[in-house]
Structure formats: structure tokens, C-alpha cells
Design a protein around this motif. Sequence first.
Motif, PDB file in Angstrom:
ATOM      1  N   VAL A  39       0.933  -1.307  -0.070  1.00  0.00           N
ATOM      2  CA  VAL A  39      -0.143  -0.102   0.004  1.00  0.00           C
ATOM      3  C   VAL A  39       1.147   1.356   0.131  1.00  0.00           C
ATOM      4  CG1 VAL A  39      -1.641   1.398   1.064  1.00  0.00           C
ATOM      5  CG2 VAL A  39      -1.853  -1.159   1.379  1.00  0.00           C
ATOM      6  N   ILE A  40       0.462   2.339  -0.885  1.00  0.00           N
ATOM      7  CA  ILE A  40       1.149   3.423  -0.915  1.00  0.00           C
ATOM      8  C   ILE A  40      -0.030   4.392  -0.827  1.00  0.00           C
ATOM      9  CG2 ILE A  40       2.860   4.975  -2.394  1.00  0.00           C
ATOM     10  CD1 ILE A  40       3.719   2.438  -3.821  1.00  0.00           C
ATOM     11  N   LEU A  41       0.667   5.374   0.269  1.00  0.00           N
ATOM     12  CA  LEU A  41      -0.376   6.846   0.424  1.00  0.00           C
ATOM     13  C   LEU A  41       0.468   7.693   0.450  1.00  0.00           C
ATOM     14  CD1 LEU A  41      -1.626   5.217   4.035  1.00  0.00           C
ATOM     15  CD2 LEU A  41      -2.773   5.070   1.834  1.00  0.00           C
ATOM     16  N   SER A  42      -0.152   8.726  -0.523  1.00  0.00           N
ATOM     17  CA  SER A  42       0.771   9.851  -0.725  1.00  0.00           C
ATOM     18  C   SER A  42      -0.008  11.093  -1.023  1.00  0.00           C
ATOM     19  CB  SER A  42       1.471   9.840  -1.989  1.00  0.00           C
ATOM     20  OG  SER A  42       0.353   9.507  -3.088  1.00  0.00           O
ATOM     21  N   VAL A  43       0.708  12.351  -0.756  1.00  0.00           N
ATOM     22  CA  VAL A  43      -0.014  13.706  -0.846  1.00  0.00           C
ATOM     23  C   VAL A  43       0.473  14.297  -2.002  1.00  0.00           C
ATOM     24  CG1 VAL A  43      -0.405  15.528   0.356  1.00  0.00           C
ATOM     25  CG2 VAL A  43      -0.371  13.616   1.681  1.00  0.00           C
ATOM     26  N   GLU A  44      -0.321  14.739  -2.753  1.00  0.00           N
ATOM     27  CA  GLU A  44       0.335  15.368  -4.087  1.00  0.00           C
ATOM     28  C   GLU A  44      -0.848  16.923  -3.976  1.00  0.00           C
ATOM     29  OE1 GLU A  44      -0.616  13.092  -7.233  1.00  0.00           O
ATOM     30  OE2 GLU A  44       0.773  11.610  -6.780  1.00  0.00           O
ATOM     31  N   LYS A  45      -0.219  18.182  -3.744  1.00  0.00           N
ATOM     32  CA  LYS A  45      -0.807  19.287  -3.327  1.00  0.00           C
ATOM     33  C   LYS A  45      -2.121  19.038  -2.704  1.00  0.00           C
ATOM     34  CE  LYS A  45       1.026  21.374  -7.638  1.00  0.00           C
ATOM     35  NZ  LYS A  45       1.015  22.287  -8.456  1.00  0.00           N
ATOM     36  N   LEU A  46      -3.060  19.122  -3.229  1.00  0.00           N
ATOM     37  CA  LEU A  46      -4.415  19.059  -2.205  1.00  0.00           C
ATOM     38  C   LEU A  46      -5.019  17.893  -2.416  1.00  0.00           C
ATOM     39  CD1 LEU A  46      -6.049  22.770  -2.977  1.00  0.00           C
ATOM     40  CD2 LEU A  46      -4.707  21.838  -1.018  1.00  0.00           C
ATOM     41  N   LYS A  47      -4.475  16.742  -3.013  1.00  0.00           N
ATOM     42  CA  LYS A  47      -5.146  15.685  -3.246  1.00  0.00           C
ATOM     43  C   LYS A  47      -4.322  14.461  -2.530  1.00  0.00           C
ATOM     44  CE  LYS A  47      -7.659  15.753  -7.083  1.00  0.00           C
ATOM     45  NZ  LYS A  47      -8.854  15.199  -7.659  1.00  0.00           N
ATOM     46  N   GLN A  48      -5.077  13.434  -1.844  1.00  0.00           N
ATOM     47  CA  GLN A  48      -4.684  12.424  -1.031  1.00  0.00           C
ATOM     48  C   GLN A  48      -4.695  11.349  -1.853  1.00  0.00           C
ATOM     49  OE1 GLN A  48      -3.449  13.340   2.061  1.00  0.00           O
ATOM     50  NE2 GLN A  48      -4.224  15.333   1.974  1.00  0.00           N
ATOM     51  N   LYS A  49      -3.775  10.419  -2.036  1.00  0.00           N
ATOM     52  CA  LYS A  49      -3.690   9.374  -3.007  1.00  0.00           C
ATOM     53  C   LYS A  49      -3.434   8.020  -2.299  1.00  0.00           C
ATOM     54  CE  LYS A  49      -1.855   8.234  -7.544  1.00  0.00           C
ATOM     55  NZ  LYS A  49      -1.000   8.699  -8.491  1.00  0.00           N
ATOM     56  N   ALA A  50      -4.208   6.927  -2.583  1.00  0.00           N
ATOM     57  CA  ALA A  50      -3.899   5.716  -1.895  1.00  0.00           C
ATOM     58  C   ALA A  50      -3.915   4.665  -3.249  1.00  0.00           C
ATOM     59  CB  ALA A  50      -5.196   5.388  -1.059  1.00  0.00           C
ATOM     60  N   GLU A  51      -2.844   3.866  -3.011  1.00  0.00           N
ATOM     61  CA  GLU A  51      -2.600   2.873  -4.230  1.00  0.00           C
ATOM     62  C   GLU A  51      -2.609   1.557  -3.287  1.00  0.00           C
ATOM     63  OE1 GLU A  51       0.638   3.854  -6.511  1.00  0.00           O
ATOM     64  OE2 GLU A  51       0.242   5.870  -6.591  1.00  0.00           O
ATOM     65  N   VAL A  52      -2.815   0.422  -3.813  1.00  0.00           N
ATOM     66  CA  VAL A  52      -2.467  -0.850  -3.430  1.00  0.00           C
ATOM     67  C   VAL A  52      -2.160  -1.994  -4.267  1.00  0.00           C
ATOM     68  CG1 VAL A  52      -4.918  -1.600  -3.454  1.00  0.00           C
ATOM     69  CG2 VAL A  52      -3.151  -2.839  -1.944  1.00  0.00           C
ATOM     70  N   THR A  53      -1.186  -2.639  -4.367  1.00  0.00           N
ATOM     71  CA  THR A  53      -0.954  -3.674  -5.438  1.00  0.00           C
ATOM     72  C   THR A  53      -0.959  -5.394  -4.341  1.00  0.00           C
ATOM     73  OG1 THR A  53       0.664  -2.547  -6.387  1.00  0.00           O
ATOM     74  CG2 THR A  53       0.612  -4.949  -6.807  1.00  0.00           C
ATOM     75  N   VAL A  54      -2.204  -6.004  -4.892  1.00  0.00           N
ATOM     76  CA  VAL A  54      -2.129  -7.103  -4.077  1.00  0.00           C
ATOM     77  C   VAL A  54      -1.489  -8.099  -5.119  1.00  0.00           C
ATOM     78  CG1 VAL A  54      -3.900  -8.817  -3.295  1.00  0.00           C
ATOM     79  CG2 VAL A  54      -4.256  -6.188  -2.813  1.00  0.00           C
ATOM     80  N   HIS A  55      -0.840  -9.136  -4.502  1.00  0.00           N
ATOM     81  CA  HIS A  55      -0.114 -10.242  -5.437  1.00  0.00           C
ATOM     82  C   HIS A  55      -0.964 -11.326  -5.001  1.00  0.00           C
ATOM     83  CE1 HIS A  55       3.195  -7.565  -6.221  1.00  0.00           C
ATOM     84  NE2 HIS A  55       3.128  -7.214  -5.238  1.00  0.00           N
TER      85      HIS A  55
END
Length: 108
Positions: A39-55
Motif C-alpha cells: 500500500v502506498i499513501l501519498s499527498v500531491e498538493k491538495l489531493k490525497q492518493k491511495a494505491e494498493v498492489t495485491v499479489h
Amino acid sequence: MNLNITGHHLDVTPAIREYVTGKLDRVIRHFDHVTATHVILSVEKLKQKAEVTVHVRGKDIFVESSNEDLYAAIDAMIDKLDRQVVKHKEKSSDHTRDAIKHQQTAEG
């Protein structure tokens, strides 16, 4: 299962880690062939982003979501992941049923 939670331009607090872990457990209970989750949680300016890779065995499932609120982004990501995991599970069980049918018709 190996679970890795990373934050980009964001500190992953114990509360966020627990929230993500709880949500992922609910989804991964559907499918028992999960080997690793990243899981990668990130902040880009005013957007909060969540990504997940499930193997999972035979495939990697990737989902991303963004929102102004990190928890809303995580919830949307989990909903998308749940749909993809269920879809993958149905496809793999359909292939198993087709193989069994084919084998039975070949024998009979």
C-alpha cells in the motif's frame, strides 16, 4: 501474507496503519491465495492518493484512488479492490469448473 504500508510526503501514523489493515483484512478474507500486499499513501498538493498492489497466485491486482480526504481515498480504494478481487475469484473458479467439465466429458 506480507503487508507493506508506505507513505510518500506523509507520515504513516499507527491510526492510519490500523485503519488500512482493518479494511484490507475484510477484502482479503474473500480470497485466501494472497501472498503480498503493498500500500502506498501519498499527498500531491491538495489531493490525497491511495494505491494498493495485491499479489495473488497468477496475477497482480493494482488499484488507486484519490480524494481530498485520505480516509475517503482509502475507502474508495478498498471498494475498488473488493470488486476486483471478487471478479478474479469468480474467473478462477469458472476456469476450474470448466476444466472439471472438460475432464468429465473426455472420460465419459
